[in-house]
Design an enzyme around this catalytic site. Sequence first.
Site, PDB file in Angstrom:
ATOM      1  N   ALA A 169       7.295  -3.821   0.517  1.00  0.00           N
ATOM      2  CA  ALA A 169       7.805  -5.187   0.595  1.00  0.00           C
ATOM      3  C   ALA A 169       7.500  -5.925   1.891  1.00  0.00           C
ATOM      4  CB  ALA A 169       9.313  -5.180   0.356  1.00  0.00           C
ATOM      5  N   ALA A 170       7.486  -5.245   3.033  1.00  0.00           N
ATOM      6  CA  ALA A 170       7.337  -5.939   4.312  1.00  0.00           C
ATOM      7  C   ALA A 170       5.978  -6.640   4.372  1.00  0.00           C
ATOM      8  CB  ALA A 170       7.485  -4.943   5.459  1.00  0.00           C
ATOM      9  N   SER A 173       7.476 -12.020   2.377  1.00  0.00           N
ATOM     10  CA  SER A 173       7.309 -13.353   1.782  1.00  0.00           C
ATOM     11  C   SER A 173       7.356 -13.286   0.253  1.00  0.00           C
ATOM     12  CB  SER A 173       5.992 -13.974   2.252  1.00  0.00           C
ATOM     13  OG  SER A 173       4.891 -13.131   1.945  1.00  0.00           O
ATOM     14  N   ASP A 254       2.379  -4.283  -4.264  1.00  0.00           N
ATOM     15  CA  ASP A 254       1.423  -4.916  -3.350  1.00  0.00           C
ATOM     16  C   ASP A 254       1.081  -3.888  -2.270  1.00  0.00           C
ATOM     17  OD1 ASP A 254      -0.002  -7.333  -2.421  1.00  0.00           O
ATOM     18  OD2 ASP A 254       1.344  -7.195  -0.706  1.00  0.00           O
ATOM     19  N   CYS A 307      -5.036  -7.670  -0.938  1.00  0.00           N
ATOM     20  CA  CYS A 307      -5.780  -8.774  -0.320  1.00  0.00           C
ATOM     21  C   CYS A 307      -7.156  -8.260   0.090  1.00  0.00           C
ATOM     22  CB  CYS A 307      -5.025  -9.367   0.854  1.00  0.00           C
ATOM     23  SG  CYS A 307      -4.400  -8.164   2.039  1.00  0.00           S
TER      24      CYS A 307
END
Length: 710
Positions: A169-170, A173, A254, A307
């Site tokens: 999570a960190a 956003s 993510d 990303c």
Amino acid sequence: MPRHKKKGHQKGHRRDNRVQHFETIVKENEKFLNYYKTLKLVTEDEVPDFLATLREPLPATFRITGTRNHAKELLKCVRTQYFDKMEGTVIEDKTIPPPQPIPWYPDELAWQINLSKSTIKTSKEMMKLKKLLIDETALGNFSRQEAVSMIPPLLLDVQPYHYVLDMCAAPGSKTAQLIEFLHQDSNKIIPDGLIIANDADNKRCYMLVHQSKRLNSPCFMITNYDASMMPNIYISKAGMTKNVPIRYDRILCDVPCSGDGTMRKNIMLWKRWHQNNALGLHCLQLRILIRGVELLARDGILVYSTCSFNPIENEAIIAALIKKAGGSIRLIDISDKLPFLKKRSGMSTWKVLSKQGNWYDKFSDVPVNDSAMIKPSMFPPSESEANEICLDRCLRILPQDQNTGGFFVAVLQKVDEVKWLSKQKSDDVTIQTSNVGGNIEKITDDNVPGKLLTEETKNTPKDEISEPPSKKVKTNYKDTFKEDPYCFISESDPVWPDIRDFYKMENSFPVELVFTRTKIGKKRTLYLASSAIKNILENNGTLRVINTGVRIFSRSESQHVNCSFRINQEGIEYIYPYVQNRKISLTKEDVIVLLTENNPLDVRFSPCTHGQLLKTCQGCCLFTYSNQDESSNATETNGFTICGWKGKFSVRPLIPKPDHTHYLLLCGEEGLENKLDNNISESVTAEDTAINSSTSELLQESDSGSMSDS
């Protein structure tokens, strides 16, 4: 020269050197370009635009928090008082267009400024906008976030009743977006669902605390685990004698990645990029995704994102998982989602480049000396497998398409229980049965869990096969994690009767969801958690919880007040519906007086408000402002509530200074910043004072000042 002055000068000097260092970095990397040209990430015709966009600074983007009741009113105020007035602004002899809404984000709640962050920070013309962004971000009304980073939470389609897990999570956003979606039903004060945000890095977990605290959700929890070994979290269910592990309706995965899609903001990647970065992360990414689908509920949705441009971190991970799952996981077609987003399909073929610079089409071509880093799962599936997996359903974002960073997203659905979990349960039963009498059953090719036998073992006579070597003993971290306990109170708790009577709390207030972090001694702060969070806290004693709950009451003792606790602004939306006493209605002029004057006297307010104050004894109050928007539906009321303190002769708001500017903005007032600064700059904000000193001292200071003025 004093030492601290000298050190400060050196620090500024180092900062200048750092800026100059970044400016001198050459944005060229031949290995990077050749790598992606070979993989055909872009065509030869697209290469110039691709590189040119990567060399440009990333535009600044931000979101307006969609869960706030006054989000639409805030957007209206910001557009009229800031964005529209920026029309024709000239910076460095160039006319700068005002901020524009991101076309694919719903309800115009995400905006893009076609300037780099450095330009916004240094330009005098942009100072007003910069201050707005900083203040509103600190309050949780804005969230500064890269545009492509907003995509995964949108595709998760989180509903208020969902159990959601954010595995990595960190800095938070995307987690903030998930919290917004969980609270999208304004008619339900506390949603039935929850969000667990996890991160492996303890320090980054506290960064996550800072991000999430701005949104003040009682349905939110932060944990500290390696995502690839995320433990089962158990809850109790009515009618069941045993606790059951949570299976999440939505999971955001993510994962950590090489990040070459962020070259526009992480300039050092131009120097540090190497193909080994992706090779080294592939196995970790796959383990995290595997654990994610294990924790996913049947028919649940998981979004995998990076990303990175690299297919080894993207399509290879998805293909490896789906092949391993054997039909229990499928890729969802999202081509019709976010119609104004310019996106590309996933890749179906690629090659793998070794550390030594050798290209391989399939794993059988990899020599022994390269097999240490290169794994079979890194290679593309066969043509028939690719057609079955449908890798074209993955989503790729390239920078030149819409002036963004690079990004990859895949949306997965669990249609059945993954087969290795069923196999594991069967093996566990077999092993447990064989050890009942204390005798260890001989290990054969049929009863070894997962049948993970080496060729050497298979060729050994069965009577010579010994028990497999024991695994390396893992460090037990259960006893090393020390946190204050979570102690839930009840109506019989000594602190509650005074609070209930002073504020005349309705009987329907869920006092059973209030907890404190103090087991022995005086309770300082009371927090509110949802029933789902309480269920977890009471049934998982060794869970590594970093933070949860919203502050609703803080101890604030005074000899003139009959209650030892005041209401906290951050929890006011959960308290206000249940408070029947100590509510003061304000006019627009009253709000201006309250927020721009330092400790205004009672007589400074309108006659109606003054009369309410005279009838109210000293202590914490809730100041409410309501403004009927004539241009909208007649039933829609725009307003807000401010937590404050009623002294003997004066009042003051118990909110941080940025809140003053924010609420004045909602009233449609601007140009009061100078008056606000002159009255407040020399005094410490009430919220900070309440933390650093007792409210009794605050009251004495406030009332003595008021009496001398009168």
